[in-house]
Design an enzyme around this catalytic site. Sequence first.
Site, PDB file in Angstrom:
ATOM      1  CG  ASN A 128      -6.868  -1.049   1.721  1.00 12.31           C
ATOM      2  OD1 ASN A 128      -6.179  -0.713   0.762  1.00 12.31           O
ATOM      3  ND2 ASN A 128      -6.345  -1.502   2.849  1.00 12.31           N
ATOM      4  CG  HIS A 154      -3.223   3.250   2.218  1.00 13.96           C
ATOM      5  ND1 HIS A 154      -3.973   2.861   1.130  1.00 13.96           N
ATOM      6  CD2 HIS A 154      -3.112   2.156   3.018  1.00 13.96           C
ATOM      7  CE1 HIS A 154      -4.305   1.588   1.269  1.00 13.96           C
ATOM      8  NE2 HIS A 154      -3.797   1.142   2.402  1.00 13.96           N
ATOM      9  CB  CYS A 189      -0.939   0.005   1.200  1.00 22.34           C
ATOM     10  SG  CYS A 189      -1.900  -1.496   1.313  1.00 22.34           S
TER      11      CYS A 189
HETATM   12  N1  COA Z   1     -18.695  -8.539   9.964  1.00 27.86           N
HETATM   13  C1  COA Z   1     -19.120  -8.787  11.206  1.00 27.86           C
HETATM   14  N2  COA Z   1     -18.316  -9.195  12.193  1.00 27.86           N
HETATM   15  C2  COA Z   1     -17.001  -9.323  11.907  1.00 27.86           C
HETATM   16  C3  COA Z   1     -16.495  -9.059  10.629  1.00 27.86           C
HETATM   17  C4  COA Z   1     -17.392  -8.657   9.644  1.00 27.86           C
HETATM   18  N3  COA Z   1     -16.998  -8.378   8.380  1.00 27.86           N
HETATM   19  N4  COA Z   1     -15.155  -9.268  10.657  1.00 27.86           N
HETATM   20  C5  COA Z   1     -14.852  -9.633  11.908  1.00 27.86           C
HETATM   21  N5  COA Z   1     -15.950  -9.670  12.660  1.00 27.86           N
HETATM   22  C6  COA Z   1     -16.091 -10.034  14.070  1.00 27.86           C
HETATM   23  C7  COA Z   1     -14.964 -10.872  14.586  1.00 27.86           C
HETATM   24  O1  COA Z   1     -15.168 -12.226  14.270  1.00 27.86           O
HETATM   25  C8  COA Z   1     -15.025 -10.583  16.063  1.00 27.86           C
HETATM   26  O2  COA Z   1     -16.023 -11.370  16.607  1.00 27.86           O
HETATM   27  P1  COA Z   1     -15.831 -12.075  18.053  1.00 27.86           P
HETATM   28  O3  COA Z   1     -15.634 -10.921  19.002  1.00 27.86           O
HETATM   29  O4  COA Z   1     -17.088 -12.817  18.243  1.00 27.86           O
HETATM   30  O5  COA Z   1     -14.616 -12.921  17.892  1.00 27.86           O
HETATM   31  C9  COA Z   1     -15.480  -9.138  16.116  1.00 27.86           C
HETATM   32  O6  COA Z   1     -16.055  -8.849  14.837  1.00 27.86           O
HETATM   33  C10 COA Z   1     -14.388  -8.147  16.389  1.00 27.86           C
HETATM   34  O7  COA Z   1     -13.336  -8.433  15.509  1.00 27.86           O
HETATM   35  P2  COA Z   1     -12.027  -7.630  15.574  1.00 27.86           P
HETATM   36  O8  COA Z   1     -11.030  -8.209  14.625  1.00 27.86           O
HETATM   37  O9  COA Z   1     -11.640  -7.430  16.999  1.00 27.86           O
HETATM   38  O10 COA Z   1     -12.536  -6.218  15.001  1.00 27.86           O
HETATM   39  P3  COA Z   1     -11.765  -4.866  14.972  1.00 27.86           P
HETATM   40  O11 COA Z   1     -12.488  -3.859  15.749  1.00 27.86           O
HETATM   41  O12 COA Z   1     -10.291  -5.028  15.216  1.00 27.86           O
HETATM   42  O13 COA Z   1     -11.928  -4.462  13.436  1.00 27.86           O
HETATM   43  C11 COA Z   1     -10.768  -4.462  11.355  1.00 27.86           C
HETATM   44  C12 COA Z   1     -11.411  -5.311  12.445  1.00 27.86           C
HETATM   45  C13 COA Z   1     -10.175  -5.400  10.302  1.00 27.86           C
HETATM   46  C14 COA Z   1     -11.806  -3.564  10.730  1.00 27.86           C
HETATM   47  C15 COA Z   1      -9.650  -3.602  12.003  1.00 27.86           C
HETATM   48  O14 COA Z   1      -8.821  -4.389  12.777  1.00 27.86           O
HETATM   49  C16 COA Z   1      -8.821  -2.893  10.981  1.00 27.86           C
HETATM   50  O15 COA Z   1      -9.299  -2.049  10.251  1.00 27.86           O
HETATM   51  N6  COA Z   1      -7.503  -3.184  10.900  1.00 27.86           N
HETATM   52  C17 COA Z   1      -6.670  -2.590   9.873  1.00 27.86           C
HETATM   53  C18 COA Z   1      -6.883  -3.305   8.585  1.00 27.86           C
HETATM   54  C19 COA Z   1      -6.229  -2.629   7.444  1.00 27.86           C
HETATM   55  O16 COA Z   1      -6.331  -1.434   7.318  1.00 27.86           O
HETATM   56  N7  COA Z   1      -5.557  -3.402   6.592  1.00 27.86           N
HETATM   57  C20 COA Z   1      -4.911  -2.936   5.443  1.00 27.86           C
HETATM   58  C21 COA Z   1      -3.742  -2.126   5.797  1.00 27.86           C
HETATM   59  S1  COA Z   1      -2.937  -1.556   4.407  1.00 27.86           S
END
Ligand code: COA
Length: 316
Positions: free
Chosen positions: A272, A242, A114
């Site tokens: 993204n 980004h 990215c």
């Molecule tokens: N829909 C509904 N629930 C979802 C889900 C979705 N699409 N994806 C994950 N969950 C659930 C998980 O299973 C988890 O459930 P549980 O508590 O029963 O285990 C819960 O939501 C929380 O998951 P978690 O991973 O803790 O969520 P989060 O608040 O960390 O958000 C992201 C997840 C991916 C949105 C966040 O971590 C993020 O944006 N990270 C950066 C990703 C990124 O930018 N990547 C590219 C970089 S270049």
Amino acid sequence: MSGIKLISTGSALPVREVTNFDMEKLVETSDEWISTRTGISARRFCSGEECHTSLCLAAARQALERSGLRPEQIGVCLVATLTQDTMTPSTACVLQKELGLPEDTVCFDLNAACAGFVYGLHTAECLLAAAERKYGLVIGCEVLSRITDFTDRSTCVLFGDGAGAAILEWGEDYPSLCAVMGSRGNRQVLMIPGVNTGSPNFIHMDGKEVFRFAVDVLPKCAKEVAAKAGISLDQVDRFVFHQANQRILDYAIKKLKIDPARCVGNIARTGNTSAASVPLLLDELVTSGALRSGQRALCAGFGGGLTWAGALLQLA
Ligand code: COA
């Protein structure tokens, strides 16, 4: 001082829009979960004949046309990507033929995930300093839908496809990009298997760790670019960060104490798009008149590798 200015931009998005409601039909998720955790409402996915090469070509042709330049004036052509149609020929080589660039044009694809487009800007600045022809074409393009596991709800809702292109000119009295770049090798946080691993080349990501990395590195990177350029963040006209997650952007805006109006993004509509994200937004800002001649955009990318890069780009 020598460096590059932005002459023109172009972009290409696939026709097919996939909303969060469409994603609800694929995996156990909801529009509410996706939009509140990420800021994303919709993304574009390639369909039919659309592919990496067609997106790159469309974006490049638009940027070239807007620049008023002829293909023979381009000395460097770089494509930042990790989802090219073929590993060889590189997309940059395909563009050499399709756009009619001279055979002595420096053409290659580069992978810094990215951060790729900003890595590409700096690479072009260095190469153009030594080149005979002082115009460069840098593209960021991804077809992430081809490497997305549509059974994994934690990743499949995040990504989209698209391409953005920029035509740059190097000049002895042009401002330096004051680029800041970095890398920190790590397979655990964000990984896409390559051709020899025997596993499907899907995106594997530890979302929480990526989030931690991003909120740490993005503000640092922006501050370092401004310090290198000898300006304050108040003197930056636009921030082109980004578009990974609106929550990451909100955090960076707060930490940097910058005006959110100068940091408006497009993640809600694109998701993204990795290396395409910065040039897609840049094109939106230039075509809408939000970034005007003589103004400066602080561009910054971060992601897989891990990598990060920032640069101060002035519109000619
Ligand atoms: N829909 C509904 N629930 C979802 C889900 C979705 N699409 N994806 C994950 N969950 C659930 C998980 O299973 C988890 O459930 P549980 O508590 O029963 O285990 C819960 O939501 C929380 O998951 P978690 O991973 O803790 O969520 P989060 O608040 O960390 O958000 C992201 C997840 C991916 C949105 C966040 O971590 C993020 O944006 N990270 C950066 C990703 C990124 O930018 N990547 C590219 C970089 S270049």
